[in-house]
Scaffold this motif. Structure first.
Motif, PDB file in Angstrom:
ATOM      1  N   ALA A   1     -13.735 -26.890  26.366  1.00 16.67           N
ATOM      2  CA  ALA A   1     -15.170 -27.090  26.152  1.00 16.67           C
ATOM      3  C   ALA A   1     -15.917 -26.143  27.073  1.00 16.67           C
ATOM      4  O   ALA A   1     -15.417 -25.754  28.140  1.00 16.67           O
ATOM      5  CB  ALA A   1     -15.571 -28.538  26.426  1.00 16.67           C
ATOM      6  N   PHE A   2     -17.151 -25.763  26.661  1.00 20.16           N
ATOM      7  CA  PHE A   2     -17.929 -24.787  27.413  1.00 20.16           C
ATOM      8  C   PHE A   2     -19.321 -25.334  27.674  1.00 20.16           C
ATOM      9  O   PHE A   2     -19.923 -25.956  26.803  1.00 20.16           O
ATOM     10  CB  PHE A   2     -18.042 -23.474  26.637  1.00 20.16           C
ATOM     11  CG  PHE A   2     -16.720 -22.886  26.237  1.00 20.16           C
ATOM     12  CD1 PHE A   2     -16.158 -23.208  25.011  1.00 20.16           C
ATOM     13  CD2 PHE A   2     -16.051 -22.032  27.078  1.00 20.16           C
ATOM     14  CE1 PHE A   2     -14.951 -22.663  24.628  1.00 20.16           C
ATOM     15  CE2 PHE A   2     -14.832 -21.484  26.704  1.00 20.16           C
ATOM     16  CZ  PHE A   2     -14.283 -21.811  25.479  1.00 20.16           C
ATOM     17  N   SER A   3     -19.821 -25.089  28.887  1.00 15.46           N
ATOM     18  CA  SER A   3     -21.189 -25.434  29.245  1.00 15.46           C
ATOM     19  C   SER A   3     -21.980 -24.145  29.408  1.00 15.46           C
ATOM     20  O   SER A   3     -21.735 -23.376  30.351  1.00 15.46           O
ATOM     21  CB  SER A   3     -21.221 -26.243  30.550  1.00 15.46           C
ATOM     22  OG  SER A   3     -22.555 -26.438  30.973  1.00 15.46           O
ATOM     23  N   ALA A   4     -22.909 -23.893  28.480  1.00 18.48           N
ATOM     24  CA  ALA A   4     -23.709 -22.670  28.552  1.00 18.48           C
ATOM     25  C   ALA A   4     -24.648 -22.701  29.751  1.00 18.48           C
ATOM     26  O   ALA A   4     -24.887 -21.669  30.391  1.00 18.48           O
ATOM     27  CB  ALA A   4     -24.501 -22.499  27.254  1.00 18.48           C
ATOM     28  N   ALA A   5     -25.197 -23.893  30.081  1.00 14.52           N
ATOM     29  CA  ALA A   5     -26.136 -23.995  31.199  1.00 14.52           C
ATOM     30  C   ALA A   5     -25.450 -23.717  32.531  1.00 14.52           C
ATOM     31  O   ALA A   5     -26.021 -23.074  33.416  1.00 14.52           O
ATOM     32  CB  ALA A   5     -26.783 -25.379  31.208  1.00 14.52           C
TER      33      ALA A   5
ATOM     34  N   ALA B   1     -15.283 -31.939  24.317  1.00 16.54           N
ATOM     35  CA  ALA B   1     -16.434 -31.217  23.761  1.00 16.54           C
ATOM     36  C   ALA B   1     -17.634 -31.473  24.654  1.00 16.54           C
ATOM     37  O   ALA B   1     -17.646 -32.420  25.449  1.00 16.54           O
ATOM     38  CB  ALA B   1     -16.717 -31.655  22.322  1.00 16.54           C
ATOM     39  N   MET B   2     -18.665 -30.615  24.524  1.00 13.35           N
ATOM     40  CA  MET B   2     -19.919 -30.804  25.242  1.00 13.35           C
ATOM     41  C   MET B   2     -20.899 -31.530  24.334  1.00 13.35           C
ATOM     42  O   MET B   2     -21.071 -31.160  23.169  1.00 13.35           O
ATOM     43  CB  MET B   2     -20.509 -29.460  25.678  1.00 13.35           C
ATOM     44  CG  MET B   2     -19.681 -28.725  26.719  1.00 13.35           C
ATOM     45  SD  MET B   2     -19.389 -29.675  28.242  1.00 13.35           S
ATOM     46  CE  MET B   2     -21.056 -29.904  28.836  1.00 13.35           C
ATOM     47  N   GLY B   3     -21.516 -32.603  24.869  1.00 10.75           N
ATOM     48  CA  GLY B   3     -22.435 -33.419  24.102  1.00 10.75           C
ATOM     49  C   GLY B   3     -23.805 -32.792  23.964  1.00 10.75           C
ATOM     50  O   GLY B   3     -24.108 -31.741  24.548  1.00 10.75           O
ATOM     51  N   PRO B   4     -24.692 -33.432  23.205  1.00 11.54           N
ATOM     52  CA  PRO B   4     -26.035 -32.876  22.972  1.00 11.54           C
ATOM     53  C   PRO B   4     -26.880 -32.804  24.229  1.00 11.54           C
ATOM     54  O   PRO B   4     -27.788 -31.981  24.324  1.00 11.54           O
ATOM     55  CB  PRO B   4     -26.636 -33.836  21.944  1.00 11.54           C
ATOM     56  CG  PRO B   4     -25.877 -35.113  22.119  1.00 11.54           C
ATOM     57  CD  PRO B   4     -24.499 -34.713  22.509  1.00 11.54           C
TER      58      PRO B   4
ATOM     59  N   GLU C   1     -23.470 -33.566  28.329  1.00 11.56           N
ATOM     60  CA  GLU C   1     -22.466 -34.416  28.936  1.00 11.56           C
ATOM     61  C   GLU C   1     -21.096 -34.023  28.386  1.00 11.56           C
ATOM     62  O   GLU C   1     -20.990 -33.455  27.292  1.00 11.56           O
ATOM     63  CB  GLU C   1     -22.739 -35.900  28.639  1.00 11.56           C
ATOM     64  CG  GLU C   1     -22.667 -36.260  27.155  1.00 11.56           C
ATOM     65  CD  GLU C   1     -24.013 -36.135  26.476  1.00 11.56           C
ATOM     66  OE1 GLU C   1     -24.626 -35.056  26.577  1.00 11.56           O
ATOM     67  OE2 GLU C   1     -24.442 -37.104  25.826  1.00 11.56           O
ATOM     68  N   LEU C   2     -20.042 -34.301  29.152  1.00 10.72           N
ATOM     69  CA  LEU C   2     -18.693 -33.935  28.735  1.00 10.72           C
ATOM     70  C   LEU C   2     -18.065 -35.114  27.988  1.00 10.72           C
ATOM     71  O   LEU C   2     -18.045 -36.237  28.486  1.00 10.72           O
ATOM     72  CB  LEU C   2     -17.840 -33.557  29.953  1.00 10.72           C
ATOM     73  CG  LEU C   2     -16.463 -32.961  29.669  1.00 10.72           C
ATOM     74  CD1 LEU C   2     -16.592 -31.659  28.899  1.00 10.72           C
ATOM     75  CD2 LEU C   2     -15.709 -32.716  30.973  1.00 10.72           C
ATOM     76  N   ILE C   3     -17.566 -34.843  26.767  1.00 10.35           N
ATOM     77  CA  ILE C   3     -16.945 -35.875  25.925  1.00 10.35           C
ATOM     78  C   ILE C   3     -15.440 -35.644  25.934  1.00 10.35           C
ATOM     79  O   ILE C   3     -14.969 -34.565  25.587  1.00 10.35           O
ATOM     80  CB  ILE C   3     -17.493 -35.819  24.490  1.00 10.35           C
ATOM     81  CG1 ILE C   3     -19.029 -35.909  24.509  1.00 10.35           C
ATOM     82  CG2 ILE C   3     -16.904 -36.922  23.642  1.00 10.35           C
ATOM     83  CD1 ILE C   3     -19.665 -35.652  23.153  1.00 10.35           C
ATOM     84  N   ILE C   4     -14.684 -36.670  26.340  1.00  6.20           N
ATOM     85  CA  ILE C   4     -13.239 -36.517  26.545  1.00  6.20           C
ATOM     86  C   ILE C   4     -12.488 -37.532  25.694  1.00  6.20           C
ATOM     87  O   ILE C   4     -12.808 -38.729  25.715  1.00  6.20           O
ATOM     88  CB  ILE C   4     -12.859 -36.725  28.034  1.00  6.20           C
ATOM     89  CG1 ILE C   4     -13.680 -35.800  28.937  1.00  6.20           C
ATOM     90  CG2 ILE C   4     -11.365 -36.520  28.250  1.00  6.20           C
ATOM     91  CD1 ILE C   4     -13.514 -36.097  30.410  1.00  6.20           C
TER      92      ILE C   4
END
Length: 623
Positions: A424-428, A467-470, A473-476
């Motif tokens: 998963a990736f966090s753009a921020a 995945a990264m949530g809306p 937040e991190l969804i595992i």
């Protein structure tokens, strides 16, 4: 057959183009045009040769073809390269004496390009009987006669000291490289020193087996406990259903008996009425009496005729009773029907246009990478769309590929990372999150590949898809605990739980998550379903059941969602990918056991390229 004709016609066109090029070279004076002025023809000729060189390049040695031979699949290679390829594929390592030997029985080979199976009735000697590619041989002759074409000489160069000799002196059956007599002894010493590397690899293999055994035994113990609980619950549920069905059957039986008694009373009453009225001698009432008795008799006869004709069906799968009085015609819709003649404009215009696009699309892989070390999760970072990240479970790292050249450019690695599974990736934050099934934690890397931290205090058990949530937040997928967690990607604190409440779970071995707007799509592989939840944990939609039919799954392993909310499911046990509309309607199925072994990763790019990882065949396919 049409594919072979198409390839042959393409080669004929390229051959004619090369012949025309040679004619132009020979009919014009070097450096001049038809008018006598300075011409750029030599430059154009030299610019054309790289394209010809690429056409005449062997797919194995990447050099100009020498003695080209054509396989039944129409791919052409050097004869020596084919022999080297078959020899390398049939080398066997003997653990007893740490030696390498050649398999005595060579019966077949696979094409290095398309992996087509080719029988070799006489072993390697069968390669000498392969037909020559006359088109490429003629083209080779044209290019070699051209003054601008580099001359190819047959020589043998030592890989170490680069000394050139007219004949091969020593060829290593391990690395398939040529050595001179001087460098050969040094190479043998190097091979002997490499035996320690084999020991290290075996030690690593032993450690890997230990972790796999631990994970396997844990899953088996959990499976046994679930079987016991499910058996008790199933027995209780079956007993309850038995009582309900017996009561329902008894009620039907009782109602039938009552109806029979009513009809019997009607018959007796009507018979008595006929007997009494038959004594009436009044002629004026006799006709009317006869008509009334005839009407009542007909009514009773109809009722008796309908009695008991309804079929009471019992379905043991659904455990239901049903009284069927009429047949119902069911039209079986074929989800695989393709309208190849239809033209799809912009597939992003609407859900219907996207559905039409998937139905009309022919899913043939346009690229296959067969040397991927047991791939799992896939991802494209938002900060660089030219990169493709692949969780390589066997090599304990994350591979980074250049999508344009499909070339390995970097890796994400750390000594504590044992079995990367999801990405998963966090753009921020410009960060990469990697789930580790064996370490039971989440690793965090920077966009430049630096290791930052890990989340290990969440009591995760074999985490898989993430995945990264809306709301970033991190969804595992906490797979071993049959739940999906929402956590803060900075602190690692738990924000919420999906699929489990007060010890009761709706999920069974969830393995993958994807985002559909603000909703979370979960691959509930243990239940052979795909479920959609809100961020609050409310179940919004459920797709599928266990089976092989369209819309059914045998281990729904991975999920992906495109821009319009279409759900793609990697149906691993059925070796296929199924595409559903956002409302759960099946649109398309592609793939089979000849194409997939076990779908372990799935990704849809913004331009609707579909990338599928297959950890059973260690391959990556782009559709």
């Amino acid at each position: 057959m049409s594919e072979i004709l198409r390839k042959t016609e393409g080669k004929e066109r390229r051959f004619k183009k090369a012949v025309n090029l040679k004619v132009r070279i020979n009919t014009q004076a070097p450096g001049t045009s038809n008018g006598g002025s300075v011409s750029s023809s030599p430059n154009k000729t030299s610019d054309s040769f790289p394209a010809l060189e690429e056409l005449l390049q062997c797919g194995i040695c990447l050099e100009r073809l020498s003695n080209p031979r054509m396989l039944p699949c129409q791919h052409t290679f050097c004869l020596n390269c084919l022999k080297t390829h078959v020899t390398a594929k049939n080398l066997r390592f003997q653990q007893t004496n740490a030696s390498i030997s050649l398999n005595n029985e060579i019966e077949s080979m696979s094409c290095p390009v398309c992996q087509s199976h080719i029988a070799l009735a006489e072993g390697i000697a069968s390669l000498d009987q392969l037909p020559r590619n006359l088109y490429l041989q003629s083209l080779l002759k044209v290019v070699e006669e051209s003054p601008t074409s580099p001359k190819v000489t047959e020589n043998f160069r030592c890989i170490n000291c680069q000394m050139v000799s007219a004949q091969q002196e020593q060829v290593c059956q391990h690395c398939m490289q040529i050595f001179c007599s001087v460098c050969w002894n040094a190479h043998l010493v190097g091979l002997e020193s490499n035996l320690s590397l084999l020991v290290e690899q075996l030690n690593e293999c032993e450690e890997r087996l230990k972790h796999k055994l631990e994970n396997f035994l844990g899953r088996c113990s959990t499976l046994e406990e679930k079987i016991r609980k499910a058996t008790v619950q199933k027995v209780e549920a079956i007993l309850r259903e038995e009582r309900r069905l017996l009561e329902e059957a008894s009620s039907i039986k009782k109602e039938g008996g009552i109806a029979s008694d009513v009809l019997s009373d009607s018959i007796s009453k009507l018979k008595e009425d006929i007997r009494i009225r038959a004594k009436d001698r009044t002629s004026t009432q006799k006709v009317l009496t006869y008509l009334n008795l005839h009407r009542e008799t007909s009514k009773v006869l109809d009722q008796v005729g309908y009695f008991g004709e309804a079929r009471i069906a019992f379905d043991p799968d659904t455990f239901k009773l049903e009284q069927i009085s009429e047949g119902i015609y069911n039209d079986d819709h074929n989800h695989q029907q393709q309208n190849q003649g239809d033209v799809v404009g912009n597939p992003f215009e609407s859900v219907d246009s996207m559905a039409k696009y998937y139905k009309c699309r022919s899913f043939t892989p346009k690229l296959v990478w067969n040397k991927c070390p047991r791939p799992a999760g896939l991802g494209i970072p938002p900060w660089d769309q030219t990169r493709l990240y692949i969780a390589a479970t066997d090599s304990h790292n994350v591979l980074i590929l250049d999508r344009s050249r499909f070339k390995l450019v970097d890796r994400l690695t750390h000594p504590d990372m044992l079995c990367p599974a999801g990405l998963a990736f966090s753009a921020a934050r410009q960060q990469v999150f990697v789930s580790d099934k064996w370490k039971h934690c989440i690793h965090v890397f920077s966009s430049q590949g630096a290791y930052l931290r890990s989340f290990s205090s969440l009591k995760l058990r074999s985490p898989d898809g993430i995945a990264m949530g809306p709301n970033d937040e991190l969804i595992i997928c906490d797979t071993g605990n049959d739940r999906v967690l929402l956590i803060d990607p900075d602190s690692g604190n738990k924000l919420g739980v999906i699929g489990a409440h007060n010890g009761i779970t709706q999920l069974n071995f969830p393995t993958s998550v994807a985002l559909d707007g603000s909703n979370i799509v979960v691959a509930d592989s243990g239940n052979n379903r795909v479920k959609t939840y809100s961020l609050d944990g409310e179940l919004l939609q459920e797709i599928g059941s266990f089976g092989k039919n369209p819309g059914q799954f045998r281990s729904a392993e991975v999920v992906a969602v495109d821009q319009l909310g279409f759900i793609l499911v990697g149906d691993a046990g059925n070796a296929r990918v199924q595409v559903f509309k956002p409302d759960g309607t099946l649109v398309k199925i592609f793939g089979s056991k000849s194409g997939f072994g076990w779908v372990s990763g799935l990704l849809v790019t913004p331009n609707l390229d579909i990338i599928a990882a297959d950890n059973r065949t260690r391959s990556l396919k782009i559709f």
